[in-house]
Write an enzyme that holds these catalytic residues in place. Structure first.
Site, PDB file in Angstrom:
ATOM      1  N   TYR A  38      52.515  -4.416  11.616  1.00  0.00           N
ATOM      2  CA  TYR A  38      51.229  -4.602  10.933  1.00  0.00           C
ATOM      3  C   TYR A  38      50.671  -5.994  11.167  1.00  0.00           C
ATOM      4  O   TYR A  38      49.526  -6.140  11.628  1.00  0.00           O
ATOM      5  CB  TYR A  38      51.386  -4.351   9.415  1.00  0.00           C
ATOM      6  CG  TYR A  38      50.895  -3.003   8.953  1.00  0.00           C
ATOM      7  CD1 TYR A  38      50.615  -2.769   7.617  1.00  0.00           C
ATOM      8  CD2 TYR A  38      50.733  -1.953   9.852  1.00  0.00           C
ATOM      9  CE1 TYR A  38      50.194  -1.537   7.182  1.00  0.00           C
ATOM     10  CE2 TYR A  38      50.312  -0.718   9.431  1.00  0.00           C
ATOM     11  CZ  TYR A  38      50.050  -0.505   8.088  1.00  0.00           C
ATOM     12  OH  TYR A  38      49.635   0.729   7.659  1.00  0.00           O
ATOM     13  N   GLU A  82      44.128  -7.780  16.628  1.00  0.00           N
ATOM     14  CA  GLU A  82      42.777  -7.234  16.466  1.00  0.00           C
ATOM     15  C   GLU A  82      41.793  -8.345  16.125  1.00  0.00           C
ATOM     16  O   GLU A  82      40.702  -8.431  16.689  1.00  0.00           O
ATOM     17  CB  GLU A  82      42.764  -6.160  15.363  1.00  0.00           C
ATOM     18  CG  GLU A  82      43.425  -4.843  15.767  1.00  0.00           C
ATOM     19  CD  GLU A  82      43.589  -3.879  14.603  1.00  0.00           C
ATOM     20  OE1 GLU A  82      42.773  -3.939  13.650  1.00  0.00           O
ATOM     21  OE2 GLU A  82      44.528  -3.064  14.632  1.00  0.00           O
TER      22      GLU A  82
END
Lengths: 309, 204
Positions: free
Chosen positions: B124, B131
């Site tokens: 994560y 991102e």
């Protein structure tokens, strides 16, 4: 008239209180008794249920108006308690939800120097007619909603959890600013004036229709009645949630009258939510009025928006 | 490398939209909001950042191509794109591997369950940071090109500043990541917290 002692437990089985009541007392009175024992849990915050039976996920919810004897409760019976969290009146939530847009939208119209810094805005008397009509219509709509909150609507539930206040206000305030920003923008391009006038005239018809629908709904039940009734008269003869029909058409006409995509998105978002509510209500009424055992049969009607739903 | 991953990446990430549908219609137990948040961020990153701004974001991330070469790192793409692909690919393989084994055998082997509820702790943060880096690299390019944006005046009075929207989306990662991470941690406790004894007994 039998005195009974009920064992009020939390979901984990811990006894919170032993409450001495009369079997003919109502659930509402039971809740008042518990409130007296624990000042934090005012009645609107209490949810009482019977323990779950075999095969049930959770037990039956006890209705405030019902008598304790109706649930077969006797001395030593267990009643489960759940805290619903801080509650707020429906009418209070509605007021704040509608007051925001009532105030926010005109700010964009009257104070362009704040909301469109650095852009030359026309003085008020030179603004396109449709901008003036739009701000008046918008404010009328939300003033009408506040009026209805206090003088027309009768609420099925008295309170809701307080976090709904923030969720709902974010939605209304956010969209108010979003739509107002584009309609009142200095670079706004007005559509044909005749088109706008026709659209807003029809939109006002929708406003009055919606108001009429609301009065019909509020007159369905006499004060104190809690039973569901089949709405009838006016558009309700053809559509279950005719009030939503009028509301959605009002916003569609606002969108076309102002030629503003942001208004279209607002209309779509509202329609989407109303469709969910309408489907639920329509299903509930069909299930309740199934035509068996002397009950009426719910007539064939559109849900919310002929010819689509 | 871009050519190699291009089509499979686009297809598999877009197919993830089905996950939201399945959750919404109740076919799977996952909460719709959590699933939607996860899928939305990946779709935005892929179709909203990486694909339109490939020329800007693939060669350089936190480090420019030159800096990367100087450090002796692989040269086919910037390190953040590589970590992005790694994070996404590993997550998907682990997740779908877990689902496939569950369907095939009823109970997946403990290792698959453990991996599915543990790997996220690393993947994560790795995925999110990748991102965000890609988006951060793309911002000046988006602004300069007016990508996906429209300006007033126009006949339907619609203005859209994609640059601003990207900044806002990046901001939503701040509350978003703790929510998603927290959800997975609770799931982990629920599934793995029962103790190693249970799954071993079941497998036997």
């Amino acid at each position: 008239m039998t005195l009974i002692s009920l064992d009020l437990q939390s979901r984990s089985g811990k006894t919170l209180a032993k409450l001495d009541v009369d079997s003919e007392d109502t659930v509402g009175q039971l809740k008042k008794k518990f409130h007296a024992v624990n000042k934090k849990y005012y009645p609107a915050r209490q949810r009482m249920t019977l323990p779950a039976k075999e095969g049930q996920k959770s037990g039956e919810v006890l209705k405030d108006s019902a008598k304790l004897s109706e649930y077969g409760l006797s001395s030593g019976s267990v009643v489960l308690f759940k805290d619903l969290g801080t509650q707020i009146d429906y009418s209070t939530v509605f007021f704040f939800e509608y007051f925001g847009p009532l105030v926010i939208y005109p700010l964009f119209f009257f104070l362009p120097q704040i909301f469109y810094p650095g852009q030359k805005a026309l003085p008020l008397d030179q603004r396109p007619l449709v901008q003036k009509i739009a701000v008046a219509y918008w404010m009328f709509h939300y003033a009408k909603r506040i009026f209805e909150t206090y003088f027309v609507h009768t609420f099925g539930h008295a309170t809701m959890p307080i976090k709904n206040l923030f969720k709902n206000c974010s939605y209304y305030y956010g969209f108010a600013a979003f739509v107002a920003y584009f309609v009142n923008h200095p670079a706004y391009t007005a559509p044909d004036e005749t088109l706008s006038l026709v659209c807003f005239a029809l939109a006002m018809v929708c406003q009055f229709s919606n108001f009429r629908c609301h009065t019909i709904l509020s007159n369905l039940r006499a004060p104190g009645e809690t039973a569901y009734k089949i709405p009838s008269g006016f558009l309700f003869n053809y559509i279950t949630c005719a009030n939503y029909t009028a509301e959605i058409w009002g916003w569609i006409l606002f969108t076309i009258g102002t030629h503003t995509i942001a208004a279209g998105l607002f209309t779509a978002a509202g329609a989407f939510q109303m469709a969910e509510w309408a489907r639920g209500k329509h299903k509930r009424l069909q299930k309740l009025f199934d035509g068996k055992d002397g009950r009426q049969k719910y007539p064939k009607r559109w849900v919310m928006f002929p010819p689509l739903l | 490398m871009q050519q190699a991953v291009d089509i499979p990446l686009k297809i598999s990430q877009s197919a993830a939209l089905l996950e939201v549908v399945h959750s919404a219609i109740g076919l799977v137990k996952s909460p719709v909001a959590i699933t939607a948040m996860q899928v939305a961020s990946r779709i935005w990153c892929l179709w909203g950042i990486v694909v339109p701004c490939a020329a800007t974001v693939i060669p350089q991330g936190l480090l420019t191509a030159g800096q990367q070469a100087a450090l002796g790192l692989p040269g086919w793409a910037n390190i953040n794109f590589i970590t992005l692909m790694t994070a996404w690919a590993c997550s998907e393989v682990i997740r779908y591997g877990f689902f496939a084994l569950k369907e095939a055998f009823g109970t997946p082997p403990y290792f698959a369950t453990w991996l599915r509820y543990t790997a996220f702790m690393v993947l994560y943060p790795l995925g999110v940071s990748s991102e965000l880096t890609m988006a951060w690299r793309a911002l000046p390019d988006i602004k300069a090109r007016g990508l996906f944006s429209s300006t007033l005046p126009n006949s339907w009075n619609w203005g859209f500043d994609y640059h601003l929207v990207c900044v806002l989306v990046m901001a939503t990662y701040i509350p978003g990541l703790p929510q998603l991470y927290g959800y997975m941690l609770t799931q982990r406790k629920k599934v793995l917290g029962g103790g190693a004894a249970k799954p071993k007994a079941k497998a036997a």
